[in-house]
Scaffold this motif. Sequence first.
Motif, short mmCIF file in Angstrom:
data_model
loop_
_atom_site.label_atom_id
_atom_site.label_comp_id
_atom_site.label_asym_id
_atom_site.label_seq_id
_atom_site.Cartn_x
_atom_site.Cartn_y
_atom_site.Cartn_z
N ALA A 146 0.93 -1.23 -0.07
CA ALA A 146 0.04 -0.06 -0.05
C ALA A 146 0.97 1.13 -0.17
O ALA A 146 1.96 1.12 0.70
N ILE A 147 0.43 2.15 -0.87
CA ILE A 147 1.16 3.46 -0.76
C ILE A 147 0.27 4.37 -0.47
O ILE A 147 -0.94 4.61 -1.35
N ASP A 148 0.48 5.30 0.45
CA ASP A 148 -0.30 6.69 0.80
C ASP A 148 -0.11 7.68 -0.30
O ASP A 148 1.19 8.07 0.00
N THR A 149 -0.73 8.13 -1.17
CA THR A 149 -0.33 9.00 -2.33
C THR A 149 -0.71 10.56 -1.67
O THR A 149 -0.53 11.55 -2.57
N THR A 150 -1.29 10.59 -0.57
CA THR A 150 -1.91 11.87 -0.02
C THR A 150 -0.89 13.03 -0.15
O THR A 150 -1.17 14.05 -0.88
N SER A 151 0.44 13.05 0.10
CA SER A 151 1.17 14.01 -0.15
C SER A 151 2.45 13.93 -1.02
O SER A 151 3.43 14.26 -0.98
N LEU A 152 1.99 12.79 -2.07
CA LEU A 152 3.05 12.67 -2.78
C LEU A 152 2.54 13.01 -4.32
O LEU A 152 1.45 12.91 -4.71
N ASN A 153 3.51 13.30 -5.24
CA ASN A 153 3.21 13.67 -6.52
C ASN A 153 3.32 12.34 -7.58
O ASN A 153 3.65 11.33 -7.03
N VAL A 154 2.82 12.32 -8.71
CA VAL A 154 2.68 11.13 -9.45
C VAL A 154 4.16 10.44 -9.67
O VAL A 154 4.42 9.33 -9.53
N ASP A 155 5.21 11.29 -9.80
CA ASP A 155 6.55 10.89 -10.20
C ASP A 155 7.06 10.20 -8.81
O ASP A 155 7.72 9.07 -8.84
N GLU A 156 6.82 10.67 -7.75
CA GLU A 156 7.23 9.98 -6.35
C GLU A 156 6.42 8.65 -6.27
O GLU A 156 7.19 7.88 -5.70
N VAL A 157 5.12 8.61 -6.56
CA VAL A 157 4.49 7.26 -6.36
C VAL A 157 5.23 6.28 -7.35
O VAL A 157 5.42 5.08 -7.10
N VAL A 158 5.30 6.68 -8.52
CA VAL A 158 6.05 5.90 -9.45
C VAL A 158 7.38 5.45 -8.98
O VAL A 158 7.69 4.34 -8.96
N GLU A 159 8.34 5.99 -8.74
CA GLU A 159 9.54 5.78 -7.79
C GLU A 159 9.49 4.69 -6.62
O GLU A 159 9.84 3.85 -6.74
N ARG A 160 8.08 4.87 -5.91
CA ARG A 160 8.11 4.03 -4.90
C ARG A 160 7.65 2.57 -5.43
O ARG A 160 8.15 1.72 -5.17
N ILE A 161 6.90 2.59 -6.24
CA ILE A 161 6.42 1.32 -6.94
C ILE A 161 7.51 0.64 -7.62
O ILE A 161 7.86 -0.47 -7.50
N LEU A 162 8.44 1.61 -8.37
CA LEU A 162 9.53 0.92 -9.22
C LEU A 162 10.40 0.21 -7.93
O LEU A 162 11.14 -0.92 -8.20
N SER A 163 10.62 1.00 -6.71
CA SER A 163 11.28 0.33 -6.01
C SER A 163 10.98 -1.06 -5.32
O SER A 163 11.54 -1.99 -4.84
N LEU A 164 9.54 -0.98 -5.16
CA LEU A 164 8.94 -2.05 -4.82
C LEU A 164 9.21 -3.58 -5.62
O LEU A 164 9.25 -4.42 -5.27
N VAL A 165 8.96 -2.99 -6.84
CA VAL A 165 8.99 -4.24 -8.03
C VAL A 165 10.20 -4.52 -8.79
O VAL A 165 10.35 -5.77 -9.22
N SER A 166 11.26 -3.88 -8.37
CA SER A 166 12.60 -4.28 -9.04
C SER A 166 13.65 -4.70 -7.97
O SER A 166 13.32 -4.76 -6.90
#
Length: 166
Positions: A146-166
């Motif tokens: 789960a990622i809380d996007t409340t205070s993140l922009n789109v790029d930051e969320v993408v980076e978090r996902i990339l770090s989770l999946v790679s």
Amino acid sequence: MRNIVLAGFMGTGKTCVGKKLAGRLGIEFVDLDDVIEAREGRLITQIFAEKGEAYFRGVEKALVREFSEKTPFVIATGGGAVVDQENLRLLKKSGVVILLEADIETILERTHGQTHRPLLMVADPKGRIKELLEARAPFYKKADYAIDTTSLNVDEVVERILSLVS
Ligand code: S3P
């Protein structure tokens, strides 16, 4: 490569994040709501109004099954898709399910004034959001991450996902 499935409530950024994420990974992006609209030849609001929510859920379920059998995709699901246990099971089997979250005020702000979400076209959208979030919490918590996007922009969320999946 397995699918990356974005789940979560309306207004949590699944579509924006999904498109960008797919671009970064060089794989295809699919928004299940867009496919439903294209195949049904009408907007989600029209489907709800003319055929009812149960019909929409049936079409959504068939699509979940279809895309769970293909890889690799970044899949943006509609906010209610993983409330169906079978949908969640198939999506998890096809890849990693990432829940995007946001607080109520943020969801309200992000969805305010939009007319393509029939479930929020009510007199008290905030009350409806609260009610739906509570009802869906037990299903949403079954996501892999789960990622809380409340205070993140789109790029930051993408980076978090990339770090989770790679
Ligand atoms: C729904 C969310 C919508 C769409 C439909 C129902 C829901 O998708 O599938 O209006 O039940 O939360 P988004 O989450 O992409 O807005």
